[in-house]
Design a protein around this motif. Structure first.
Motif, PDB file in Angstrom:
ATOM      1  N   ALA A  93     -53.727  51.023  17.271  1.00  0.00           N
ATOM      2  CA  ALA A  93     -52.375  50.476  17.174  1.00  0.00           C
ATOM      3  C   ALA A  93     -52.459  48.979  16.926  1.00  0.00           C
ATOM      4  O   ALA A  93     -53.454  48.324  17.237  1.00  0.00           O
ATOM      5  CB  ALA A  93     -51.584  50.768  18.441  1.00  0.00           C
ATOM      6  N   ARG A 119     -49.796  45.406  16.983  1.00  0.00           N
ATOM      7  CA  ARG A 119     -48.479  44.831  17.238  1.00  0.00           C
ATOM      8  C   ARG A 119     -48.379  43.483  16.541  1.00  0.00           C
ATOM      9  O   ARG A 119     -49.246  42.624  16.702  1.00  0.00           O
ATOM     10  CB  ARG A 119     -48.220  44.663  18.729  1.00  0.00           C
ATOM     11  CG  ARG A 119     -46.812  44.131  19.033  1.00  0.00           C
ATOM     12  CD  ARG A 119     -46.508  44.145  20.498  1.00  0.00           C
ATOM     13  NE  ARG A 119     -46.377  45.494  21.034  1.00  0.00           N
ATOM     14  CZ  ARG A 119     -45.280  46.248  20.905  1.00  0.00           C
ATOM     15  NH1 ARG A 119     -44.229  45.791  20.239  1.00  0.00           N
ATOM     16  NH2 ARG A 119     -45.243  47.449  21.428  1.00  0.00           N
ATOM     17  N   PRO A 129     -42.222  41.992  16.830  1.00  0.00           N
ATOM     18  CA  PRO A 129     -41.476  43.192  17.224  1.00  0.00           C
ATOM     19  C   PRO A 129     -41.934  44.473  16.531  1.00  0.00           C
ATOM     20  O   PRO A 129     -41.480  45.565  16.856  1.00  0.00           O
ATOM     21  CB  PRO A 129     -40.039  42.854  16.798  1.00  0.00           C
ATOM     22  CG  PRO A 129     -40.202  41.922  15.640  1.00  0.00           C
ATOM     23  CD  PRO A 129     -41.443  41.117  15.943  1.00  0.00           C
ATOM     24  N   VAL A 130     -42.878  44.348  15.578  1.00  0.00           N
ATOM     25  CA  VAL A 130     -43.341  45.498  14.804  1.00  0.00           C
ATOM     26  C   VAL A 130     -44.560  46.120  15.485  1.00  0.00           C
ATOM     27  O   VAL A 130     -45.537  45.423  15.785  1.00  0.00           O
ATOM     28  CB  VAL A 130     -43.703  45.105  13.363  1.00  0.00           C
ATOM     29  CG1 VAL A 130     -44.158  46.326  12.567  1.00  0.00           C
ATOM     30  CG2 VAL A 130     -42.523  44.428  12.677  1.00  0.00           C
ATOM     31  N   HIS A 131     -44.498  47.438  15.721  1.00  0.00           N
ATOM     32  CA  HIS A 131     -45.610  48.152  16.343  1.00  0.00           C
ATOM     33  C   HIS A 131     -46.043  49.269  15.404  1.00  0.00           C
ATOM     34  O   HIS A 131     -45.245  50.114  15.012  1.00  0.00           O
ATOM     35  CB  HIS A 131     -45.181  48.733  17.693  1.00  0.00           C
ATOM     36  CG  HIS A 131     -46.311  49.317  18.472  1.00  0.00           C
ATOM     37  ND1 HIS A 131     -46.341  50.626  18.892  1.00  0.00           N
ATOM     38  CD2 HIS A 131     -47.471  48.763  18.908  1.00  0.00           C
ATOM     39  CE1 HIS A 131     -47.460  50.851  19.555  1.00  0.00           C
ATOM     40  NE2 HIS A 131     -48.160  49.746  19.577  1.00  0.00           N
ATOM     41  N   GLU A 179     -48.717  52.421  14.806  1.00  0.00           N
ATOM     42  CA  GLU A 179     -49.674  53.352  15.396  1.00  0.00           C
ATOM     43  C   GLU A 179     -50.368  54.107  14.262  1.00  0.00           C
ATOM     44  O   GLU A 179     -49.733  54.899  13.561  1.00  0.00           O
ATOM     45  CB  GLU A 179     -48.954  54.331  16.333  1.00  0.00           C
ATOM     46  CG  GLU A 179     -48.263  53.653  17.506  1.00  0.00           C
ATOM     47  CD  GLU A 179     -47.481  54.631  18.364  1.00  0.00           C
ATOM     48  OE1 GLU A 179     -47.686  55.849  18.218  1.00  0.00           O
ATOM     49  OE2 GLU A 179     -46.649  54.173  19.169  1.00  0.00           O
ATOM     50  N   VAL A 186     -44.230  53.833  13.071  1.00  0.00           N
ATOM     51  CA  VAL A 186     -43.873  52.416  13.053  1.00  0.00           C
ATOM     52  C   VAL A 186     -42.552  52.230  13.782  1.00  0.00           C
ATOM     53  O   VAL A 186     -41.602  52.991  13.574  1.00  0.00           O
ATOM     54  CB  VAL A 186     -43.747  51.887  11.602  1.00  0.00           C
ATOM     55  CG1 VAL A 186     -43.283  50.436  11.602  1.00  0.00           C
ATOM     56  CG2 VAL A 186     -45.069  52.022  10.870  1.00  0.00           C
ATOM     57  N   SER A 187     -42.506  51.227  14.644  1.00  0.00           N
ATOM     58  CA  SER A 187     -41.272  50.936  15.354  1.00  0.00           C
ATOM     59  C   SER A 187     -41.020  49.432  15.331  1.00  0.00           C
ATOM     60  O   SER A 187     -41.948  48.624  15.241  1.00  0.00           O
ATOM     61  CB  SER A 187     -41.334  51.439  16.801  1.00  0.00           C
ATOM     62  OG  SER A 187     -42.404  50.834  17.503  1.00  0.00           O
ATOM     63  N   VAL A 188     -39.748  49.075  15.409  1.00  0.00           N
ATOM     64  CA  VAL A 188     -39.327  47.669  15.477  1.00  0.00           C
ATOM     65  C   VAL A 188     -38.445  47.518  16.703  1.00  0.00           C
ATOM     66  O   VAL A 188     -37.411  48.199  16.807  1.00  0.00           O
ATOM     67  CB  VAL A 188     -38.576  47.235  14.200  1.00  0.00           C
ATOM     68  CG1 VAL A 188     -38.100  45.791  14.347  1.00  0.00           C
ATOM     69  CG2 VAL A 188     -39.460  47.382  12.976  1.00  0.00           C
ATOM     70  N   ASP A 189     -38.866  46.658  17.635  1.00  0.00           N
ATOM     71  CA  ASP A 189     -38.139  46.485  18.903  1.00  0.00           C
ATOM     72  C   ASP A 189     -37.909  47.820  19.602  1.00  0.00           C
ATOM     73  O   ASP A 189     -36.851  48.054  20.192  1.00  0.00           O
ATOM     74  CB  ASP A 189     -36.798  45.776  18.660  1.00  0.00           C
ATOM     75  CG  ASP A 189     -36.981  44.302  18.322  1.00  0.00           C
ATOM     76  OD1 ASP A 189     -37.915  43.677  18.878  1.00  0.00           O
ATOM     77  OD2 ASP A 189     -36.200  43.781  17.503  1.00  0.00           O
ATOM     78  N   ALA A 200     -43.999  36.527  18.385  1.00  0.00           N
ATOM     79  CA  ALA A 200     -43.924  37.576  19.399  1.00  0.00           C
ATOM     80  C   ALA A 200     -42.588  37.556  20.124  1.00  0.00           C
ATOM     81  O   ALA A 200     -41.980  36.510  20.257  1.00  0.00           O
ATOM     82  CB  ALA A 200     -45.063  37.415  20.385  1.00  0.00           C
TER      83      ALA A 200
END
Length: 228
Positions: A132, A134, A137-139, A141, A147-150, A228
């Protein structure tokens, strides 16, 4: 991507290294089996792929492949003049991920390198598996391609994810258009430029972060890591 080129012919190695460098690879050249094995300490040493010529001066290439496989899961592509099926099967049974017969087309070799690297988890600079990443706010996997944002999951297409994952490997580094097309679409730049532009625009829109991917005019794109 870091690539270990195991080739005892310095002229061949120099020419191939130049081609690979133009496509964004960081090449380390080993001239013998022992040099290759030392370069892979500790635990793969962060290499994404090993390009292993079988005609080595100190050890049989098949033996080197078997030793590499015992030490690390780094993908190995064998390169040899032996074209018979039995030799290919022997190499694959020893743990090689793919097999390229000389003389080979450079485009085919690049495609095979990208193919085996996509089947392997991303590696960080120490050689440890990176599952993963980071960026503000972008993560991202990698195993699940999520992909997720916040904390909100963003639905991306396969190519959108591949494009984002490529740029995210080296935040701040400019990736040339030709390199992106080669790695993500497995083809040449010709006729695919507009497709890249559309995918970049789509990513900016879906992630709701237009400044995340910066256009470097006349060159390509880079990912600008958000705060961040």
């Amino acid at each position: 991507m870091r690539l270990l080129l195991v080739e005892d012919d310095n002229h061949v190695a120099a020419a191939l290294s130049a081609v690979l460098a133009r496509h964004g690879f960081e090449v380390t050249h080993a001239r013998s089996g022992e040099e290759a094995l030392q370069a892979l300490v500790p635990e793969g040493a962060g290499f994404g792929v090993v390009l292993l010529d079988l005609g080595l001066p100190d050890q049989d290439g098949y033996e080197v492949c078997a030793k590499i496989r015992k030490r690390t899961g780094t993908p190995v592509i064998m390169v040899t003049a032996r074209s018979d099926v039995r030799s290919r099967i022997h190499g694959l049974n020893l743990g090689a991920d793919d097999y390229v017969v000389k003389p080979y087309d450079t485009g085919e070799l690049l495609a095979r390198i990208h193919a085996v690297s996509r089947r392997t988890p991303h590696l960080d600079d120490t050689g440890a598996t990176e599952t993963a990443l980071r960026l503000g706010p972008v993560h991202i996997e990698f195993p699940t391609r999520r992909v997720s944002v916040d904390g909100s999951v963003i639905q991306l297409t396969r190519k959108e994810f591949d494009l984002l994952a490529l740029l995210a490997q080296r935040p701040g580094v400019v990736f040339r258009r030709e390199q992106i097309i080669s790695e993500v679409w497995q083809t040449s730049w010709e006729g695919t430029g507009r497709t890249l532009e559309v995918h970049v625009a789509s990513l900016r829109s879906k992630l709701r972060m237009p400044a995340l991917i910066e256009t470097v005019r006349g060159v390509g794109y880079r990912l600008v890591a958000p705060a961040a």
